[in-house]
Design an enzyme around this catalytic site. Structure first.
Site, PDB file in Angstrom:
ATOM      1  N   ASN A   9      65.233  71.344  -0.496  1.00 39.02           N
ATOM      2  CA  ASN A   9      65.277  72.099  -1.750  1.00 39.02           C
ATOM      3  C   ASN A   9      66.576  72.902  -1.761  1.00 39.02           C
ATOM      4  OD1 ASN A   9      64.870  73.720  -3.953  1.00 39.02           O
ATOM      5  ND2 ASN A   9      63.148  74.885  -3.072  1.00 39.02           N
ATOM      6  N   LYS A  11      67.810  74.517  -4.123  1.00 41.40           N
ATOM      7  CA  LYS A  11      67.712  75.683  -5.022  1.00 41.40           C
ATOM      8  C   LYS A  11      68.944  75.760  -5.924  1.00 41.40           C
ATOM      9  CE  LYS A  11      64.656  77.869  -1.741  1.00 41.40           C
ATOM     10  NZ  LYS A  11      63.988  79.059  -1.279  1.00 41.40           N
ATOM     11  N   HIS A  95      57.130  76.154  -7.776  1.00 43.70           N
ATOM     12  CA  HIS A  95      57.701  76.911  -6.651  1.00 43.70           C
ATOM     13  C   HIS A  95      57.496  78.405  -6.902  1.00 43.70           C
ATOM     14  CE1 HIS A  95      60.513  78.541  -3.764  1.00 43.70           C
ATOM     15  NE2 HIS A  95      60.498  77.364  -3.166  1.00 43.70           N
ATOM     16  N   GLU A  97      59.321  80.851  -6.516  1.00 43.37           N
ATOM     17  CA  GLU A  97      60.449  81.539  -7.185  1.00 43.37           C
ATOM     18  C   GLU A  97      60.341  81.373  -8.706  1.00 43.37           C
ATOM     19  OE1 GLU A  97      63.445  79.630  -4.848  1.00 43.37           O
ATOM     20  OE2 GLU A  97      62.871  80.828  -3.104  1.00 43.37           O
ATOM     21  N   GLU A 167      53.527  76.974   1.029  1.00 46.88           N
ATOM     22  CA  GLU A 167      54.676  77.831   1.326  1.00 46.88           C
ATOM     23  C   GLU A 167      54.259  79.303   1.241  1.00 46.88           C
ATOM     24  OE1 GLU A 167      58.714  75.822   0.688  1.00 46.88           O
ATOM     25  OE2 GLU A 167      58.113  76.643  -1.230  1.00 46.88           O
ATOM     26  N   GLY A 173      62.747  81.930   3.276  1.00 44.69           N
ATOM     27  CA  GLY A 173      64.074  82.531   3.432  1.00 44.69           C
ATOM     28  C   GLY A 173      64.131  83.683   4.415  1.00 44.69           C
ATOM     29  N   SER A 214      61.080  78.769   5.976  1.00 45.66           N
ATOM     30  CA  SER A 214      61.890  78.995   7.181  1.00 45.66           C
ATOM     31  C   SER A 214      61.745  77.898   8.227  1.00 45.66           C
ATOM     32  CB  SER A 214      61.586  80.377   7.773  1.00 45.66           C
ATOM     33  OG  SER A 214      62.042  81.386   6.891  1.00 45.66           O
TER      34      SER A 214
HETATM   35  P1  PGA Z   1      63.435  78.269   3.212  1.00 42.33           P
HETATM   36  O1  PGA Z   1      62.949  77.842   1.719  1.00 42.33           O
HETATM   37  O2  PGA Z   1      63.375  77.008   4.040  1.00 42.33           O
HETATM   38  O3  PGA Z   1      64.843  78.758   3.015  1.00 42.33           O
HETATM   39  O4  PGA Z   1      62.496  79.303   3.688  1.00 42.33           O
HETATM   40  C1  PGA Z   1      61.883  76.978   1.514  1.00 42.33           C
HETATM   41  C2  PGA Z   1      61.567  76.859   0.052  1.00 42.33           C
HETATM   42  O5  PGA Z   1      61.620  77.878  -0.665  1.00 42.33           O
HETATM   43  O6  PGA Z   1      61.236  75.771  -0.438  1.00 42.33           O
END
Ligand code: PGA
Length: 254
Positions: A9, A11, A95, A97, A167, A173, A214
């Site tokens: 991803n 982003k 997601h 976000e 998640e 993150g 992460s």
């Molecule tokens: P990350 O993000 O691996 O940077 O924690 C995962 C995601 O949001 O899909």
């Protein structure tokens, strides 16, 4: 041996020449690992370039969102059919976000999942609890609610596939993933909930549950080794082709 699904991803973090270069480098850094299924999810604007860069490789293309209608007066939105036309076969939906910053609701996510399936895309439904929800002992309640909102009344034909990505929001993150054992336990809760929503054979054969938050080359195997963890959704560690190659190598070894 299972074939782990590894979804990158990107982003809103790479575009233009950088996105093209990253896709080309990932083709090289992951070329040896055909025992993993790898999907790159760039921004909409980069789909065509990335599709070109990964042509002829084992890599697949995905998008980070879609709208729930096929066509019409929906300024700024992208239909699943458009994604398909650009070579995508996967689409991330719901997601955290987007739930947070775009106020995406369970009802919207439900419509998007249905639209993606209609267009023969594989939806990657993201669910997860916040830090506070977890602290209040609400983790499972949240996951069960999000699954019901997204999937209630859904019917999958034999050809359709679905991915559920667990998640934990507070881990995304942060550089601090949950343990493999916790992911496995949570995936079992998700799987049990899926049995309430879909026929057993569909859950067994057409739905995969993956972990995200992460994930990096060092910890990925502790997830992919778990029986109900079918793969991983990767943000930060997918933005460097060498790191991502190492992550895929570790996932593919399990
Ligand atoms: P990350 O993000 O691996 O940077 O924690 C995962 C995601 O949001 O899909």
């Amino acid at each position: 041996m299972k074939k782990p699904l590894v979804i990158a991803n990107w982003k809103m973090k790479v575009w233009g020449d950088q996105a093209l270069a990253l896709a080309r480098q990932v083709v090289k850094s992951t070329a040896k690992y055909s025992s993993a299924e790898i999907v790159l999810c760039p921004s909409f604007t980069e789909l065509a370039a990335v599709a070109g860069a990964i042509k002829g490789s084992n890599l697949k293309l995905g998008a980070q969102d879609c709208f729930w209608e096929e066509t019409g007066a929906f300024t700024g939105e992208i239909s699943p059919q458009t994604l398909l036309a650009y070579g995508a076969s996967y689409v991330i939906i719901g997601h955290s976000e987007r739930r947070e910053h775009l106020a995406e609701t369970g009802a919207m996510i439900h419509r998007k999942i249905k639209a993606a399936l209609r267009a023969s895309l594989v939806p990657v439904l993201c669910i997860g609890e916040s830090f506070d929800e977890r602290a209040q002992g609400q983790k499972e309640v949240v996951l069960i609610r999000e699954l019901h909102e997204a999937l209630n009344g859904l019917w999958l034909t034999e050809a359709q596939r679905l991915v559920v990505a667990y998640e934990p929001i507070w881990v995304i993150g942060s550089g601090q993933a949950v343990s493999g054992e916790e992911a496995e336990h949570t995936h079992q809760v998700i799987r049990q909930t899926l049995f309430d929503l879909l026929p057993t054979s569909v859950v067994d054969e057409q739905v995969r549950i993956i972990y995200g938050g992460s994930v990096d080359p060092e910890n990925v195997a502790q997830f992919t080794i778990q029986p109900t963890v079918a793969g991983v959704l990767v943000g930060g560690a997918s933005l460097d082709a060498t790191v991502f190659g190492a992550l895929v190598a570790a996932a593919a070894k399990v």
